[in-house]
Scaffold this active site. Structure first.
Site, short mmCIF file in Angstrom:
data_model
loop_
_atom_site.label_atom_id
_atom_site.label_comp_id
_atom_site.label_asym_id
_atom_site.label_seq_id
_atom_site.Cartn_x
_atom_site.Cartn_y
_atom_site.Cartn_z
N CYS A 48 5.10 -12.98 -6.83
CA CYS A 48 3.68 -13.05 -6.51
C CYS A 48 3.12 -14.44 -6.84
CB CYS A 48 2.92 -11.93 -7.22
SG CYS A 48 1.30 -11.58 -6.47
N HIS A 80 5.88 -6.65 -6.17
CA HIS A 80 5.94 -6.15 -7.54
C HIS A 80 6.78 -4.89 -7.57
CE1 HIS A 80 3.00 -8.93 -9.18
NE2 HIS A 80 2.18 -8.65 -8.18
#
Length: 535
Positions: A359, A458
């Protein structure tokens, strides 16, 4: 249907409220009750995506799992995600509203109470029991006037309160008795009992302490709970918990012994070690680290040693540097440079080491990060680390979605699942060599030399097969099917997905609380909230 309610407040932050609520949720669910969790206001950068397209604190998602239900935005209607020392992103009922300054937020809280009560009302219509978690300390009388997280909420619905203290940090008698002293009599009247958490050693040594607290406060003693190591496999709510967990001993001890060919201690200067030796993964703990439960599966994996690196320290020589998510990518990238970690990373790659970003960490690895709308601060364009041929443009809107697919490299392309939670779009030549394929589309990037890679996903390490494939990129055949560390996990009966590790910990926690808390007495204190109409 209108549920009964019980609220758990603490004498301070990190006394174990989130974990206790999760364990009690599992225990009462196993008794046949329909239980739902609720936290009026949470402050955390460890968040979870809900099925209805919002986000809530990771602790409430864990508590929902303990109840056997999917997470919902009503379980945490107000979420503050810190973006610096004085401001935070405000998320209301799952969706980003604005960025607020700490001082101005105090007077804004009153306007958020209707949303809090609406979400709470919604839950009471679906459950037998709602377990409410407070935030921080109940004794912060300086914040009481506008409070929606602790006694302000408890008064709004007349919720009975259980006070939780942490004996491990010391001063628990003063903390509990002192809370009684500093809060108003009206607020104190809602407190019905207390729990002392995280006891180590002989419990009988604190019998007099429990009696003293009960005598001075008039609250019912409900349990003295010993420390339970298994809870450290559960997702941490804040960075302080993360660091404590990372510094603990290995969670799957004893690991299967490496083959006898290993000799001598690990040397810090050794970068490319022979395959039986553990893979050393350095994790820079940047100030605004987010969604750091991505690290949890690595903590239980035989053959992996996590090395947390604090600001002010240099990156150690290792096999892999992992850059986790960030709530403010540009600010954390600046901190990374100020610590000298950029030059450390370049030296690491030059020696043949690997780098992975997730991310915000993935965004940092690119050529540039542009913030034309001032989403993370003043509008600007910042040079990235230049380790991947990608560029990122931050957007005003947040991307929240669950995803699944597979790891493209190496074979046999194991399945992977997780969620994306980010602002911005990443493009560039590096995306032509994706790390994953999600929902039929390429995702992430891998450098041409194969040493640097990243993804927005994630939960990428949750599946053990995917985890081993990704570790094999940095660690070689020891992590490939049939390799020594791959087989070590099988010998240790490590589950195929980390979710099973979490489930086992929740069940162990519920068993633990059944033993050390009077659950019948606790349940008897629960009562229906004193509002029946939606405001």
């Amino acid at each position: 249907m209108s549920a009964r309610v019980l609220m758990f407040q603490g004498t301070g932050s990190s006394v174990g409220k989130s974990t206790l609520v999760a364990g009690l949720a599992r225990a009462f669910t196993r008794r046949g009750l329909k239980v739902l969790p609720f936290k009026p206001q949470n402050m955390s950068n460890n968040a979870a995506v809900t099925a209805n397209g919002g986000e809530i604190g990771r602790a409430q998602a864990l508590q929902a799992r303990a109840c056997g239900v999917p997470p919902h935005v009503d379980m945490n209607p107000v979420l503050l995600k810190p973006q610096g020392e004085t401001g935070a992103q405000l998320v209301v009922q799952g969706h980003k509203l604005e960025t607020v300054a700490a001082r101005s937020y105090q007077t804004r809280k009153k306007a958020l109470m209707p949303a809090v009560l609406e979400s709470f009302y919604n839950l009471t219509q679906k459950a037998d029991l709602v377990l409410v978690e407070g935030a921080g300390s109940a004794s912060e009388v300086n914040l009481r006037a506008y409070d929606i997280a602790n006694m302000g909420f408890a008064q709004a619905v007349q919720a009975p309160v259980i006070m939780v203290g942490d004996i491990d940090r010391g001063g628990v008698i003063a903390s509990l008795v002192g809370t009684k002293v500093v809060i108003t009599e009206t607020d104190s009247a809602l407190i019905r009992g207390f729990i002392v958490n995280k006891m180590r050693g002989d419990r009988s040594l604190f019998d007099e302490g429990m009696a003293f607290i009960a005598n001075r406060t008039g609250w019912q003693p409900l349990g003295l709970v010993p420390d339970l190591p298994a809870v450290r496999t559960l997702p941490a709510e804040d960075a302080a918990d993360l660091l404590a967990n990372l510094c603990q001993a290995p969670l799957t001890a004893p690991y299967p012994a490496p083959p006898a060919t290993q000799s001598g201690p690990l040397r810090a200067t050794q970068v490319k070690r022979p395959s039986p030796q553990p893979l050393r993964i350095a994790v820079p703990l940047l100030p605004l680290i987010a969604n750091f439960d991505d690290l949890d599966p690595l903590r239980v994996e035989p053959g992996v040693v996590l090395l947390p690196v604090l600001c002010g320290q240099r990156l150690p020589e290792c096999d892999l540097v992992l850059l986790p998510g960030s709530k403010n990518t540009i600010a954390d990238l600046k901190t990374l440079r100020e610590n000298g970690w950029e030059s450390d990373l370049r030296a690491h790659v030059a020696r043949g080491g690997h780098v992975m970003g997730i991310c915000g960490g993935y965004q940092m690895l690119g050529q540039s990060i542009a913030d034309p709308y001032g989403t993370e601060g003043p509008a600007c364009t910042t040079q990235g680390l230049g380790l991947l041929e990608i560029e990122t443009i931050l957007s005003a809107e947040k991307y929240l979605v669950e995803k699944e697919g597979f790891v493209k490299q190496p074979q046999p392309q194991p399945q992977v699942m997780g969620y994306e939670m980010h602002i911005g779009r990443t493009t560039g030549a590096g995306c032509e060599h994706p790390l994953l394929e999600l929902a039929g589309q390429p995702e992430g990037a891998v450098s041409t030399n194969g040493q640097v890679y990243g993804s927005y996903l994630h939960g990428i390490f949750g599946s053990r097969a995917a985890r081993m494939a990704l570790l094999a990129l940095a660690g070689g055949q020891a992590f490939a099917p049939g390799g020594s560390w791959y087989e070590a996990g099988r010998t240790a009966n490590l589950p195929t997905h980390h979710n099973d590790v979490v489930e086992n910990a929740l069940n162990a926690l519920a068993d633990h609380l059944e033993r050390f808390i009077d659950l019948d007495a606790l349940l008897a204190l629960a009562q229906a909230p004193q509002f029946l109409e939606k405001e």
